[in-house]
Enzyme design. Structure first.
Site, PDB file in Angstrom:
ATOM      1  N   SER A 108      -1.506  -1.637   1.083  1.00 27.43           N
ATOM      2  CA  SER A 108      -2.637  -2.111   0.608  1.00 27.43           C
ATOM      3  C   SER A 108      -3.668  -1.048   0.310  1.00 27.43           C
ATOM      4  O   SER A 108      -3.561   0.029   0.527  1.00 27.43           O
ATOM      5  CB  SER A 108      -3.332  -3.085   1.482  1.00 27.43           C
ATOM      6  OG  SER A 108      -4.032  -2.486   2.609  1.00 27.43           O
ATOM      7  N   LYS A 109      -4.661  -1.306  -0.369  1.00 25.90           N
ATOM      8  CA  LYS A 109      -5.746  -0.493  -0.599  1.00 25.90           C
ATOM      9  C   LYS A 109      -6.287   0.543   0.491  1.00 25.90           C
ATOM     10  O   LYS A 109      -6.746   1.744   0.225  1.00 25.90           O
ATOM     11  CB  LYS A 109      -6.953  -1.006  -1.242  1.00 25.90           C
ATOM     12  CG  LYS A 109      -6.831  -1.444  -2.408  1.00 25.90           C
ATOM     13  CD  LYS A 109      -8.342  -1.222  -3.399  1.00 25.90           C
ATOM     14  CE  LYS A 109      -8.270  -1.452  -4.924  1.00 25.90           C
ATOM     15  NZ  LYS A 109      -7.207  -0.725  -5.484  1.00 25.90           N
ATOM     16  N   ARG A 110      -6.128   0.046   1.840  1.00 25.05           N
ATOM     17  CA  ARG A 110      -6.646   1.077   2.663  1.00 25.05           C
ATOM     18  C   ARG A 110      -5.549   2.173   2.994  1.00 25.05           C
ATOM     19  O   ARG A 110      -6.012   2.970   3.466  1.00 25.05           O
ATOM     20  CB  ARG A 110      -6.998   0.118   4.008  1.00 25.05           C
ATOM     21  CG  ARG A 110      -5.791  -0.176   4.831  1.00 25.05           C
ATOM     22  CD  ARG A 110      -6.083  -1.266   5.904  1.00 25.05           C
ATOM     23  NE  ARG A 110      -4.874  -2.053   6.057  1.00 25.05           N
ATOM     24  CZ  ARG A 110      -3.943  -1.606   6.946  1.00 25.05           C
ATOM     25  NH1 ARG A 110      -4.232  -0.326   7.577  1.00 25.05           N
ATOM     26  NH2 ARG A 110      -2.937  -2.252   7.224  1.00 25.05           N
TER      27      ARG A 110
END
Ligand code: GLU
Length: 468
Positions: free
Chosen positions: A240-242
């Site tokens: 994911s984006k993180r």
């Protein structure tokens, strides 16, 4: 049999790097077998699909060099056909109309939960006569799931997977408003598009058993299935984006080459010995599903950067010029020539196009330069500036060739009784406003005689070191 694969993204967001890998595997498998690779945009979820997402998906695939062999198919354009197949199954007694109200379905689910059963449709309309239909309820069409036996899939990646048919329920294939459900539409489309191999993320594995009901009820040959593991972040959680960039175009924007991204994605979960550098042609030659692993792979951004650096070094300088220029904004013909001259000297050290562009930026700067603090410091000595003035005089009569410049700098250092670095570092500061750059003779050659001498002159005179 001609192998035909498809990539079938839902346009509810940008193309995720995991989706890009699915597209790549479909592409490579088709190419390896001399077949075709198609694209179907699964836009039946009208509330969540957007034209912008469609545009981004197409742009991403184009960037990755994964354009389909035929016009993309929009799933919504085929809704009449989806309904037709549902009605055919109804007419053949392989599906039935169900008139349950929303409340009845809720009650059914609650009963199942209370009894500790999974919330499946209990088949209440399966054998009921439609004449019992309540007035005012529009029916859905449900397919008759097999009640005995089991369904076995010999997945080309996951191996043999079995499900007891008692675990399947009579799923809806056509909603009461006449629109198809997603699981039904996928099967009708894959059949009509003559897809022979369905290669997709393993989050779809359970769907496969429900989709097979439609194939079998229609008497259609099932395609081969290959469910590939998802991509996780370094910590093992779903990417994911993180974790970093996840959208295919984010990688483009960060300065990765599409060839490197594809190579990296290929190696993530597929291997041929310890070959790491696997360009497209070689990938087509080698790719097969039997070499795809079953375990989720972990995205390693450092490894991708390293591989990208290899691709940058292997690239023809001419091929890198347009993407580097694109990062530098508008440039004049002269500036463009300077950047072009620098490319081969930027290639050895850069890991991304962004780093190459950063390394070329000094060549576009307008005089007087704004020195970085360390460069300003290096120039902030009267004797250093005096030496630059003498250097300028020594270079002014020269033919401006790289070999000549290199020899001239060495001769100058010797005449001054200093090491080459004591000439090169202030000169670098004067020409690039920093202490890091490609080799100094490359910098001089790229800037050209007039600009180089002007920048050296500015530094010798202390321009922009003093306030103002
Ligand atoms: N549309 C599905 C998705 O984006 C893929 C379905 C399939 O490949 O069968 O996840």
């Amino acid at each position: 049999m001609t192998v035909r694969t498809r990539f079938a993204p839902s346009p509810t967001g940008y193309l995720h790097i995991g989706g890009a890998r699915t597209a790549l595997f479909n592409y490579l498998f088709a190419r390896h077998h001399g077949g075709q690779y198609l694209l179907r945009i699964e836009d039946t979820d009208r509330a969540r699909s957007t034209p912008e997402a469609v545009r981004q998906i197409l742009e991403s695939l184009d960037w990755l060099g994964l354009n389909p062999d035929e016009e993309p198919v929009m799933q919504t354009s085929r809704e009449a056909r989806h309904a037709e197949v549902a009605r055919q199954l109804l007419a053949e007694g392989k599906a039935y109309q169900a008139y349950d109200t929303a409340e009845e379905l809720v009650a059914m689910r609650e009963r199942a939960q209370a009894e500790g059963r999974p919330p499946r449709y209990d088949g209440s309309w399966r054998d009921r006569d439609p004449s019992e239909a309540p007035a005012g309820v529009k029916p859905v069409i449900r397919i008759k799931a097999p009640r005995e036996g089991e369904t076995v899939v010999n997945d080309l990646v996951q191996g043999e997977v079995r499900v007891q048919n008692s675990e399947l329920d009579d799923m809806i294939i056509l909603r009461s408003d006449g629109t198809p459900t997603y699981l039904h539409a996928v099967v009708v489309d894959d059949h009509d598009m003559a897809i022979t191999h369905v290669i997709r993320g393993d989050d779809h594995l359970t769907n496969t058993f429900r989709q097979i009901m439609v194939y079998d009820a229609m008497g259609w040959e099932r395609p081969a299935f290959a469910h590939i593991p998802l991509i996780h972040g370094a910590d093992g959680a779903k990417l994911s984006k993180r974790h970093g960039a996840v959208g295919a175009l984010e990688f483009r924007d960060q300065g990765f080459l599409p060839e490197a991204v594809c190579n990296y994605l290929l190696r993530l979960g597929w291997g041929h010995g310890d070959e790491e550098f696997v360009p497209r042609d070689r990938a087509i030659e080698l790719f097969d599903l039997k070499d795809v692993g079953r375990a989720a792979s972990r995205m390693d951004y450092a490894k991708l950067s390293h591989l990208n650096g290899q691709y940058i070094r292997a690239a023809a300088p001419d091929a890198l010029l347009p993407p580097v220029l694109a990062r530098l904004g508008e440039v004049s013909g002269e500036q463009r020539a300077r950047v072009a001259a620098l490319i081969p000297d930027l290639q050895p050290r850069a890991r991304t196009l962004a780093e190459m562009a950063d390394g070329a930026r000094f060549a576009l700067a307008e005089r007087p330069l704004k020195y970085e603090p360390k460069a300003a410091e290096a120039l902030d000595h009267p004797d250093v500036r005096a030496r630059l003035a003498r250097l300028s005089a020594a270079l002014s009569g020269m033919d401006w060739t790289r070999a000549g410049l290199d020899a001239a700098l060495r001769a100058f250092a010797e005449a001054e009784g200093v090491k080459l670095g004591q000439v090169a570092q202030p000169l670098r500061a004067a020409l690039t406003a920093s202490l890091q750059s490609p080799p100094i003779d490359a910098v001089l050659a790229a800037l050209g005689k007039d600009e180089s001498l002007a920048r050296i002159g500015d530094a010798a005179e202390g321009v922009s070191l003093v306030g103002g």
